[in-house]
Design an enzyme around this catalytic site. Structure first.
Site: not given
Ligand SMILES: *Cc1c(COP(=O)(O)O)cnc(C)c1O
Length: 328
Positions: A74-76
């Site tokens: 869930q990398s920004n």
């Protein structure tokens, strides 16, 4: 290289607000100002947008046609990179840890909407940096022109964007005639923390910076920050001399591991939402706020202090971790 002649591809709507938080401040017994880098103004915001202005300009100068980067599921950072690529007419290739989930939500959904090519690395530990390198080599072998964006955008160019951000903050503080006792920020891949320290040196101001680590050990964080600040100084040909006590990283707020919720972070996220209508995230800012609350309670941060809490974004990740809030 001079800071103001660095090639920059505009993505942001700056300055981000510097907000007073009167109810939260009263509850915590300190004056807390939020630097709202959750509102950097492009692709749902966050600190990575600032960094990407310089990374994207560099990619374009090098005639790249695809940005390659990686991160957690869930990398920004990967979401921001994919959007930045599209803004400039480029493609994005992302390597993400873990298995492809059965449902796409949060940042992953946005990456799919952006049409980024996504490779999941599967179970077990894999070195993201070397997987990014492999992907770039494969793309090059197919005739593409890849540009590697380092994990978290934490490079010299990323740091430069936070030197500029510190200048922006100092103008806002001076207009309010506020001289804060501390700046509190998340320490992740370390570019933001390093850039803020470099920025205070660059602008000749002394404000203690307290980093809260959400992943790395204090030793590793200190090493990375030292290297980034020194490399940035060399790049800008400006002395940014770190002193022995400049790098402060507090640990003990990670819980079971990176991106795994803690009860304290869950409480901190609810508290900030309910007192101020501001959303934090589970992976970074929620744990950082939990750390700040604990340090205030312990007196490690002085009661009655004025604190700038640097909100680095991450809110799209909330939707990717909805299960963390089952037991509200
Ligand atoms: C990446 C990220 C951080 C950490 O910043 P670094 O420069 O990697 O240390 C903090 N908060 C959010 C929301 C992020 O996405």
């Amino acid at each position: 290289m001079k800071l103001d002649s660095l090639p920059r591809y505009r993505l942001t709507a700056l300055p981000t607000p510097l907000d007073e938080t009167p109810r939260l401040s009263k509850e915590l017994g300190a004056r807390i100002l939020f630097k709202r880098d959750d509102l950097t103004g492009f692709a749902l915001g966050g600190n990575k947008i600032r960094k990407l202005e310089f990374l994207l300009a560099d990619a374009l100068a090098k005639n790249a046609d695809v940005l390659v980067t990686g991160g957690g599921a869930q990398s920004n950072h990967t979401r921001a990179t994919a959007a930045a690529a599209r803004k400039a007419g480029l493609d994005a290739f992302l390597v993400l840890s873990g298995e492809r989930p059965s449902e796409s939500n949060g940042n992953l959904l946005l990456e799919e909407l952006l049409g980024a090519e996504i490779r999941f690395l599967g179970g077990g530990w894999r070195d993201t940096d070397s997987e990014i390198g492999n992907a770039a080599a494969e793309l090059a072998a197919r005739g593409r022109r890849p540009y590697i964006v380092p994990v978290g955008g934490s490079s010299v160019l990323g740091c430069c964007s936070y030197i500029i951000a510190v200048g922006e903050l100092l103008e806002q503080l001076d207009a309010l005639q506020v001289n804060p006792d501390y700046i509190v920020v998340t320490t992740g891949s370390c570019g933001t923390h390093a850039g803020i320290l470099a920025g205070l040196k660059y602008h000749g101001r002394k404000i203690p910076v307290i980093g809260i680590t959400v992943s790395r050990s204090v030793a590793e964080g200190t090493q990375r920050i030292t290297r980034l600040v020194n490399e940035t100084a060399a790049f800008l040909e400006t002395p940014l001399p770190l002193e022995a006590n400049d790098i402060v990283i507090r640990e003990g707020y990670v819980g079971k591991g990176y991106a795994q919720i803690t009860p304290e972070a869950r409480e901190a996220i609810k508290r900030v939402a309910r007192s101020e209508g501001i959303f934090l995230d589970q992976v970074y800012t929620g744990k950082t706020m939990a750390g700040m609350i604990d340090l205030l309670a312990k007196g490690d941060l002085a009661h009655g202090a004025t604190i700038v809490f640097w909100h680095t974004g991450g809110t799209p990740g909330l939707f990717g971790h909805a299960q963390d809030f089952r037991e509200m």
